[in-house]
Scaffold this motif. Structure first.
Motif, PDB file in Angstrom:
ATOM      1  N   ASP A  36      45.388  -9.086  77.801  1.00 32.71           N
ATOM      2  CA  ASP A  36      45.667  -8.238  76.640  1.00 32.71           C
ATOM      3  C   ASP A  36      46.510  -7.037  77.059  1.00 32.71           C
ATOM      4  N   PRO A  37      47.798  -7.032  76.694  1.00 33.63           N
ATOM      5  CA  PRO A  37      48.682  -5.950  77.132  1.00 33.63           C
ATOM      6  C   PRO A  37      48.663  -4.705  76.233  1.00 33.63           C
ATOM      7  N   ARG A  38      47.938  -4.726  75.134  1.00 34.70           N
ATOM      8  CA  ARG A  38      48.061  -3.658  74.136  1.00 34.70           C
ATOM      9  C   ARG A  38      47.732  -2.255  74.656  1.00 34.70           C
ATOM     10  N   PRO A  39      46.656  -2.032  75.390  1.00 35.35           N
ATOM     11  CA  PRO A  39      46.426  -0.674  75.899  1.00 35.35           C
ATOM     12  C   PRO A  39      47.538  -0.204  76.845  1.00 35.35           C
ATOM     13  N   GLY A  40      47.999  -1.079  77.702  1.00 43.59           N
ATOM     14  CA  GLY A  40      49.102  -0.716  78.598  1.00 43.59           C
ATOM     15  C   GLY A  40      50.370  -0.380  77.827  1.00 43.59           C
ATOM     16  N   GLU A  41      50.615  -1.117  76.756  1.00 45.06           N
ATOM     17  CA  GLU A  41      51.787  -0.843  75.918  1.00 45.06           C
ATOM     18  C   GLU A  41      51.660   0.517  75.224  1.00 45.06           C
ATOM     19  N   ALA A  42      50.443   0.879  74.828  1.00 44.30           N
ATOM     20  CA  ALA A  42      50.232   2.177  74.186  1.00 44.30           C
ATOM     21  C   ALA A  42      50.518   3.309  75.181  1.00 44.30           C
ATOM     22  N   ILE A  43      50.046   3.161  76.400  1.00 45.07           N
ATOM     23  CA  ILE A  43      50.294   4.175  77.423  1.00 45.07           C
ATOM     24  C   ILE A  43      51.787   4.265  77.714  1.00 45.07           C
ATOM     25  N   ALA A  44      52.456   3.122  77.803  1.00 38.75           N
ATOM     26  CA  ALA A  44      53.905   3.108  78.056  1.00 38.75           C
ATOM     27  C   ALA A  44      54.657   3.799  76.924  1.00 38.75           C
ATOM     28  N   ALA A  45      54.231   3.591  75.694  1.00 40.23           N
ATOM     29  CA  ALA A  45      54.881   4.251  74.553  1.00 40.23           C
ATOM     30  C   ALA A  45      54.701   5.759  74.633  1.00 40.23           C
ATOM     31  N   ALA A  46      53.506   6.202  75.012  1.00 43.18           N
ATOM     32  CA  ALA A  46      53.260   7.637  75.155  1.00 43.18           C
ATOM     33  C   ALA A  46      54.135   8.219  76.262  1.00 43.18           C
ATOM     34  N   ARG A  47      54.245   7.498  77.371  1.00 39.91           N
ATOM     35  CA  ARG A  47      55.098   7.966  78.472  1.00 39.91           C
ATOM     36  C   ARG A  47      56.563   8.041  78.041  1.00 39.91           C
ATOM     37  N   ALA A  48      57.016   7.036  77.301  1.00 36.86           N
ATOM     38  CA  ALA A  48      58.409   7.036  76.832  1.00 36.86           C
ATOM     39  C   ALA A  48      58.673   8.249  75.942  1.00 36.86           C
ATOM     40  N   PHE A  49      57.739   8.554  75.059  1.00 36.65           N
ATOM     41  CA  PHE A  49      57.884   9.743  74.225  1.00 36.65           C
ATOM     42  C   PHE A  49      57.887  10.998  75.090  1.00 36.65           C
ATOM     43  N   ALA A  50      56.958  11.091  76.018  1.00 39.17           N
ATOM     44  CA  ALA A  50      56.865  12.269  76.890  1.00 39.17           C
ATOM     45  C   ALA A  50      58.145  12.464  77.699  1.00 39.17           C
ATOM     46  N   ASP A  51      58.792  11.367  78.022  1.00 36.18           N
ATOM     47  CA  ASP A  51      60.027  11.419  78.818  1.00 36.18           C
ATOM     48  C   ASP A  51      61.278  11.643  77.977  1.00 36.18           C
ATOM     49  N   GLY A  52      61.116  11.918  76.698  1.00 39.64           N
ATOM     50  CA  GLY A  52      62.271  12.237  75.855  1.00 39.64           C
ATOM     51  C   GLY A  52      62.524  11.287  74.708  1.00 39.64           C
ATOM     52  N   GLY A  53      61.680  10.256  74.563  1.00 43.65           N
ATOM     53  CA  GLY A  53      61.853   9.318  73.464  1.00 43.65           C
ATOM     54  C   GLY A  53      61.556   9.953  72.115  1.00 43.65           C
ATOM     55  N   LYS A  54      61.905   9.242  71.083  1.00 38.96           N
ATOM     56  CA  LYS A  54      61.680   9.738  69.729  1.00 38.96           C
ATOM     57  C   LYS A  54      60.226   9.557  69.307  1.00 38.96           C
ATOM     58  N   ARG A  55      59.805  10.416  68.417  1.00 44.24           N
ATOM     59  CA  ARG A  55      58.457  10.328  67.823  1.00 44.24           C
ATOM     60  C   ARG A  55      58.589   9.415  66.611  1.00 44.24           C
ATOM     61  N   VAL A  56      58.331   8.137  66.838  1.00 43.47           N
ATOM     62  CA  VAL A  56      58.573   7.114  65.818  1.00 43.47           C
ATOM     63  C   VAL A  56      57.287   6.347  65.499  1.00 43.47           C
ATOM     64  N   ALA A  57      57.384   5.510  64.495  1.00 43.03           N
ATOM     65  CA  ALA A  57      56.243   4.716  64.044  1.00 43.03           C
ATOM     66  C   ALA A  57      55.703   3.810  65.145  1.00 43.03           C
ATOM     67  N   ALA A  58      56.535   3.423  66.086  1.00 43.56           N
ATOM     68  CA  ALA A  58      56.071   2.550  67.174  1.00 43.56           C
ATOM     69  C   ALA A  58      54.944   3.207  67.969  1.00 43.56           C
ATOM     70  N   LEU A  59      54.951   4.526  68.062  1.00 41.63           N
ATOM     71  CA  LEU A  59      53.846   5.222  68.735  1.00 41.63           C
ATOM     72  C   LEU A  59      52.539   4.953  68.000  1.00 41.63           C
ATOM     73  N   ARG A  60      52.559   5.114  66.707  1.00 42.05           N
ATOM     74  CA  ARG A  60      51.353   4.845  65.910  1.00 42.05           C
ATOM     75  C   ARG A  60      50.962   3.367  65.996  1.00 42.05           C
ATOM     76  N   ASP A  61      51.956   2.502  65.953  1.00 40.92           N
ATOM     77  CA  ASP A  61      51.681   1.064  66.007  1.00 40.92           C
ATOM     78  C   ASP A  61      50.977   0.680  67.311  1.00 40.92           C
ATOM     79  N   THR A  62      51.438   1.243  68.428  1.00 40.12           N
ATOM     80  CA  THR A  62      50.799   0.906  69.699  1.00 40.12           C
ATOM     81  C   THR A  62      49.396   1.512  69.783  1.00 40.12           C
ATOM     82  N   ALA A  63      49.223   2.681  69.160  1.00 39.54           N
ATOM     83  CA  ALA A  63      47.880   3.282  69.132  1.00 39.54           C
ATOM     84  C   ALA A  63      46.925   2.389  68.348  1.00 39.54           C
ATOM     85  N   TRP A  64      47.360   1.926  67.183  1.00 40.14           N
ATOM     86  CA  TRP A  64      46.509   1.030  66.380  1.00 40.14           C
ATOM     87  C   TRP A  64      46.219  -0.271  67.127  1.00 40.14           C
ATOM     88  N   ALA A  65      47.217  -0.786  67.819  1.00 36.08           N
ATOM     89  CA  ALA A  65      47.015  -2.025  68.579  1.00 36.08           C
ATOM     90  C   ALA A  65      45.992  -1.815  69.707  1.00 36.08           C
TER      91      ALA A  65
END
Length: 181
Positions: A36-65
């Protein structure tokens, strides 16, 4: 009620801290649910945002997943580890509201990760306390400054809530002692 100063740099700072906290517990989830990759994907999304990525719906989607992964984990420690992962991208949605509940966006990942560590150690409370101690040491002055703009952590939440409040108190204490500006 928007009386807390908060900018995108603050949100990135909080998300980076949350991702680092959650990542420490990810192995607990991966041992129980290796496919199950979903928790790892959520952490990766948070890191991408922290590193300068946009605050987009994908962040919420990975959190829900990650939350769905927690609900299906079947193991209490893995469930808490997935909840820590869920909290990482959620940190990007810290609101400038002077409410104690917002502290969960800042420290929730660390609190869930601490509870996961306890449960993985046979419900050994000392493991959670040690995780909180390490999380307090890893919090940057910027994280502490952001935290201290908010009221103290709210009551409730069972043992995870206790760990949240313990970390909150430790970080506020560091600031009072001059450990953060």
């Amino acid at each position: 009620m928007t009386d807390i100063e908060l900018d995108i740099t603050d949100l990135r700072t909080v998300a980076a801290y949350a991702a680092a906290s959650a990542e420490k517990a990810l192995i607990i989830f991966e041992r129980a649910c290796p496919s199950d990759p979903r928790p790892g994907e959520a952490i990766a999304a948070a890191r991408a945002f922290a590193d300068g990525g946009k605050r987009v719906a994908a962040l919420r989607d990975t959190a829900w997943a990650a939350l769905k992964a927690a609900q299906g984990a079947g193991d209490p420690a893995a469930c808490e580890a997935a909840r820590a992962a869920m909290s990482a991208p959620s940190a990007a949605f810290l609101h400038p509201l002077a409410r104690s509940t917002q502290v969960r966006h800042i420290l929730g990942a660390a609190a869930h990760a601490a509870r996961a560590a306890e449960l993985a150690a046979g419900d050994d409370l000392a493991a959670g306390d040690a995780f909180v101690e390490a999380a307090a040491c890893e919090a940057t002055p910027a994280v502490i400054d952001i935290l201290c703009r908010y009221p103290p952590a709210p009551r409730g939440g069972g043992r995870t809530g206790e760990l949240l409040r313990l970390l909150d108190m430790k970080l506020r204490g560091k600031r009072r002692e001059g450990g953060a500006t």
